[in-house]
Design an enzyme around this catalytic site. Structure first.
Site, short mmCIF file in Angstrom:
data_model
loop_
_atom_site.label_atom_id
_atom_site.label_comp_id
_atom_site.label_asym_id
_atom_site.label_seq_id
_atom_site.Cartn_x
_atom_site.Cartn_y
_atom_site.Cartn_z
N CYS A 1 -31.28 15.82 28.52
CA CYS A 1 -30.20 16.87 28.32
C CYS A 1 -29.13 17.95 29.11
O CYS A 1 -30.70 18.77 29.99
CB CYS A 1 -30.74 16.96 26.32
SG CYS A 1 -28.85 17.49 25.63
N ASP B 1 -35.75 17.43 16.29
CA ASP B 1 -35.49 18.67 17.35
C ASP B 1 -36.08 20.02 16.28
O ASP B 1 -36.31 20.70 15.16
CB ASP B 1 -33.79 19.12 17.79
CG ASP B 1 -34.19 19.86 18.82
OD1 ASP B 1 -32.82 20.27 19.05
OD2 ASP B 1 -35.14 20.23 18.97
#
Ligand SMILES: O=C(O)c1ccccc1NCC(=O)[C@H](O)[C@H](O)COP(=O)(O)O
Length: 238
Positions: free
Chosen positions: A17, A142
């Site tokens: 990412c 996350d």
């Protein structure tokens, strides 16, 4: 909710990412990434415009998925970005409600970030969170950090429930050294597992390190092989 565990033969998928450069997209693809994430959040040091994300996404070969990451964007902003990046999967990483995610996504696949508090004293009901977001393709786990994400912080994976009937993406502070443990701990708790990394494969925010990307992918493959071997041994004792 039915019990869920991924089969030992499953391959852990990989998302790299926060890509901002062609050379980093190429490095992720050549290392074996299954998806690459573009951060459309202007306050991020890895921010790219939707037009830039489209330019980078056009360098992708077939079967590597572009992921468009947004934080509290309007449905119009999300759809405008999708029009520029066909075939993208969406990642909602802010305070969006399930309804806002579904309305913005329309028919497109979307992931919902579950931001897990770092403090062990703060409970997080992932099973309920996943059921609230049942329209999501996957739940991305996350750490709950200031600035919404990309902080290189890991939450305590042992706080996850023993089983959740969802496709999970483990994220938050993963590195080539830690991702194997994350897979061994989390993959048995879900239907399928992917792993997502940004800081752990960088030289600087938004600048990836190809060697670290290759090390990260190799560590994922090693963990998958270990899981397969250990299950084989259990299923066919000598
Ligand atoms: O990456 C960012 O800068 C970011 C900013 C704001 C919201 C989300 C962001 N990233 C989301 C991701 O999917 C990251 O890969 C994830 O948070 C893990 O990041 P890291 O802990 O640095 O590996």
């Amino acid at each position: 909710m039915s019990a869920a565990t991924s089969p030992p033969s499953q391959r852990t998928r990989i998302k790299i990412c926060g890509l901002t450069r062609e050379e980093d997209v190429a490095a992720a693809v050549e290392a074996g990434a299954d998806a690459v994430g573009f951060v459309l959040y202007a306050k991020s040091p890895r921010f790219v415009t939707a037009e830039r994300a489209a330019q980078l996404a056009r360098t992708l070969p077939p079967f590597v998925t572009p992921v468009l990451l947004s934080v509290n964007a309007t449905a119009e902003e999300v759809r405008a970005a999708c029009d520029l990046v066909p075939g993208a999967t969406l990642q909602f990483h802010g305070d969006e409600t399930p309804r806002q995610c579904a309305q913005a996504a329309g028919a497109r696949p979307w992931m919902r970030a579950a931001r897990i508090p770092l403090e062990a004293s703060v409970p997080f009901d992932l099973v309920n969170f996943a059921s609230l977001h049942e329209g999501a393709t996957a739940i991305l786990l996350d750490a709950h950090v200031e600035g919404y994400g990309g902080a290189g912080k890991a939450f305590d994976w042992s706080r996850l429930p023993p089983s959740v009937n969802a496709h999970l993406v483990l994220s938050g502070g993963l590195t080539p050294a830690s991702v194997g443990d994350g897979i061994l701990q989390v993959r048995p708790r879900c239907r399928t597992l992917a792993v997502d990394v940004s800081s752990g494969v960088e030289r600087a925010k938004g600048v990836k390190d190809p060697a670290k990307i290759h090390q990260f992918v190799a560590a994922v493959r090693a963990a998958d092989a270990l899981l397969a071997r250990s299950t084989d041994a259990l299923l066919s004792p000598t």
